[in-house]
Write an enzyme that holds these catalytic residues in place. Structure first.
Site, PDB file in Angstrom:
ATOM      1  N   HIS A 162      -2.643 -22.055 -52.331  1.00 25.54           N
ATOM      2  CA  HIS A 162      -3.676 -23.052 -52.692  1.00 25.54           C
ATOM      3  C   HIS A 162      -4.692 -22.477 -53.679  1.00 25.54           C
ATOM      4  CE1 HIS A 162      -2.245 -25.414 -49.168  1.00 25.54           C
ATOM      5  NE2 HIS A 162      -2.088 -24.194 -48.666  1.00 25.54           N
ATOM      6  N   SER A 283     -11.283 -19.676 -82.306  1.00 24.98           N
ATOM      7  CA  SER A 283     -11.835 -21.027 -82.404  1.00 24.98           C
ATOM      8  C   SER A 283     -12.444 -21.212 -83.785  1.00 24.98           C
ATOM      9  CB  SER A 283     -12.902 -21.199 -81.327  1.00 24.98           C
ATOM     10  OG  SER A 283     -13.894 -22.116 -81.754  1.00 24.98           O
ATOM     11  N   LYS A 289     -14.404 -16.559 -79.247  1.00 24.07           N
ATOM     12  CA  LYS A 289     -13.241 -17.000 -78.466  1.00 24.07           C
ATOM     13  C   LYS A 289     -11.951 -16.230 -78.731  1.00 24.07           C
ATOM     14  CE  LYS A 289     -13.313 -20.926 -76.333  1.00 24.07           C
ATOM     15  NZ  LYS A 289     -12.697 -21.016 -75.051  1.00 24.07           N
ATOM     16  N   GLU A 296      -0.411 -21.860 -73.604  1.00 27.42           N
ATOM     17  CA  GLU A 296      -0.623 -23.315 -73.507  1.00 27.42           C
ATOM     18  C   GLU A 296       0.525 -24.056 -74.203  1.00 27.42           C
ATOM     19  OE1 GLU A 296      -4.578 -23.905 -75.058  1.00 27.42           O
ATOM     20  OE2 GLU A 296      -5.367 -22.429 -73.659  1.00 27.42           O
TER      21      GLU A 296
END
Ligand code: ARG
Length: 463
Positions: A162, A283, A289, A296
């Site tokens: 979880h 970014s 960043k 992704e």
């Protein structure tokens, strides 16, 4: 057939008008199935060898056709071949070009053959090779994961359920879990080879042929294992396509789960792993960043694999026997899934090779969330002559106490523990050690260092 006639569709005597030009453009599969040119030529050569052996065509015609096919293969390889959309697909394009090169005798090539058996023969040949290429790529990935696992047998981290801290594990054990997933993918792809090894060539349009052909001969020549049983089923069947797309979907799903996990671990909240600059991007506005874009991308690509699978399932639903144009899209879907899975495996390999665990943070996180509570319950069951449920309750009470007093389990003194059960002695304190916990999980498949080492040896032998 005159050369002038060769420029027209083969069905031009029967069908008087030119096909709708829009349909000719969008209904042509040539842009896609030209990828199958090698397989088409190999299949045609095996077919004419068989026709000659069976005395259906002469030695001279056979040789002429093979000469023409070899020439065409070279032309395509050297980008000299002109692909014309009016010829609908790679099969027609090659047959037409053969006529240009050797003349009328090209017309003997299509004896006892239909594009319906021709296309699946080509396709199965392509899929056999591609399946092996995918498995080679999976092997490379497994090797990279093993390398990382070998370096991290004693790297301690929390295992989660979880996404909450659950029990202590070795980072290597986690990595070896990924290997199990990919090993199953390999087996799944390999299992597909059984059906891919059934030779469709010779079933014709749907009923077989009155020519005295020898399907065992082409089976051997093309390195299939056996000819298919039923001519109608053969031209209708695309189960082998579904098998490939399903295998790719499952593999892609595995990649996506791993990608998501690594994204979470790389987040500033967790900060358990470092990704090298090679596999992150920046970014346009936030100068600080480093985003895990590659992961992704992998996570998202699963959508494409599932889409390909669902498209094919939908095309086949309710489709009567035998060949219909609907089936033509099968190649586009398989090629798309193939490119997707090969690229995804390569990218994940690059990420894994350029990944390092943040050992300190892993350990710090493992010290939170009372992840040794199960170890304490197990200890009580073994040493205090109580049932596991009683031990579970007692441990929960101790955890409540520790939490209230803002202490870890290893910060409790023996005197404090004795308040809960007078039978406690100093042996219990050994339980509150992450490494001991991990090494106590010696059951087969468990996270003990010794188990992991054995598994690594086992996989190294397989590869
Ligand atoms: N281009 C077709 C396909 O990929 C080849 C088979 C065509 N057969 C036919 N009867 N139209 O499915």
């Amino acid at each position: 057939m005159t050369n002038k006639k060769n420029n027209k569709a083969v069905w031009n005597t029967r069908i008087k008008k030119k096909t709708s030009s829009l349909f000719q453009r969008i209904g042509s599969s040539l842009a896609i199935d030209k990828q199958l040119y090698k397989e088409d030529i190999v299949g045609s050569k095996a077919h004419v060898e068989m026709l000659f052996k069976q005395k259906i065509i002469s030695f001279k015609i056979k040789n002429k056709i093979i000469y023409g096919l070899d020439k065409i293969e070279k032309e395509i390889k050297n980008n000299k071949f002109i692909f014309k959309n009016e010829y609908e697909d790679i099969h027609m394009s090659i047959e037409k070009r053969l006529h240009e090169i050797i003349g009328e005798e090209a017309g003997y090539l299509h004896i006892a053959r239909s594009r319906n058996d021709q296309v699946i023969t080509d396709f199965k040949l392509w899929m056999k090779v591609s399946t092996i290429k995918i498995n080679d790529e999976i092997d490379k990935l497994i090797k990279s994961i093993i390398k990382l696992a070998e370096k991290n047998i004693d790297t301690i981290m929390p295992g989660f359920t979880h996404l909450k801290n659950a029990q202590a594990v070795s980072f290597a054990h986690y990595l070896m879990a990924y290997i199990e997933m990919f090993n199953r993918d390999k087996i799944r792809y390999n299992n597909n080879l059984d059906f891919l090894n059934e030779n469709p060539l010779g079933v014709g349009a749907l009923t077989g042929t009155s020519f005295n052909i020898d399907r065992e001969f082409t089976t051997k020549k093309l390195k299939f294992k056996k000819p298919t049983n039923n001519s109608i089923d053969t031209v209708s069947d695309r189960d082998f396509v579904l098998d490939f797309l399903y295998s790719s979907s499952v593999c892609s799903m595995h990649i996506s789960r791993i990608a998501e996990e690594l994204i979470i671990w790389n987040s500033d909240g967790f900060n358990l792993i470092n990704l090298s600059d090679q596999v992150v991007t920046g970014s346009s506005i936030m100068p600080q960043k480093k985003n895990p874009d590659l992961l992704e991308f992998l996570r998202g690509k699963t959508g494409q694999s599932y889409g390909d699978l669902f498209s094919m399932l939908t095309i086949l639903k309710g489709l009567p026997m035998s060949y219909f144009k609907d089936l033509q899209d099968d190649k586009k879907l398989v090629f798309s899934s193939y490119d997707n899975i090969i690229n995804s495996l390569k990218i994940l390999n690059e990420v894994i090779t350029n990944l390092s665990p943040n050992k300190k943070n892993m350990l710090t996180l493992a010290e939170k969330g009372y992840i040794l509570a199960t170890d304490l319950a197990d200890y009580l069951t073994k040493n205090h002559s109580i049932s596991f449920r009683e031990a579970y309750d007692l441990t929960a009470t101790i955890v409540n106490y520790a939490e209230k007093n803002q202490k870890n389990l290893n910060e409790l003194t023996l005197d404090e523990l004795k308040k809960f059960d007078s039978n406690f002695n100093k042996e219990v304190l050994k339980i509150f050690n992450l490494k001991n916990s991990i090494n106590s999980k010696k059951s087969f498949g468990g996270t003990a260092f010794s188990n992991i080492k054995k598994m690594i040896v086992k996989y190294k032998k397989i590869l």
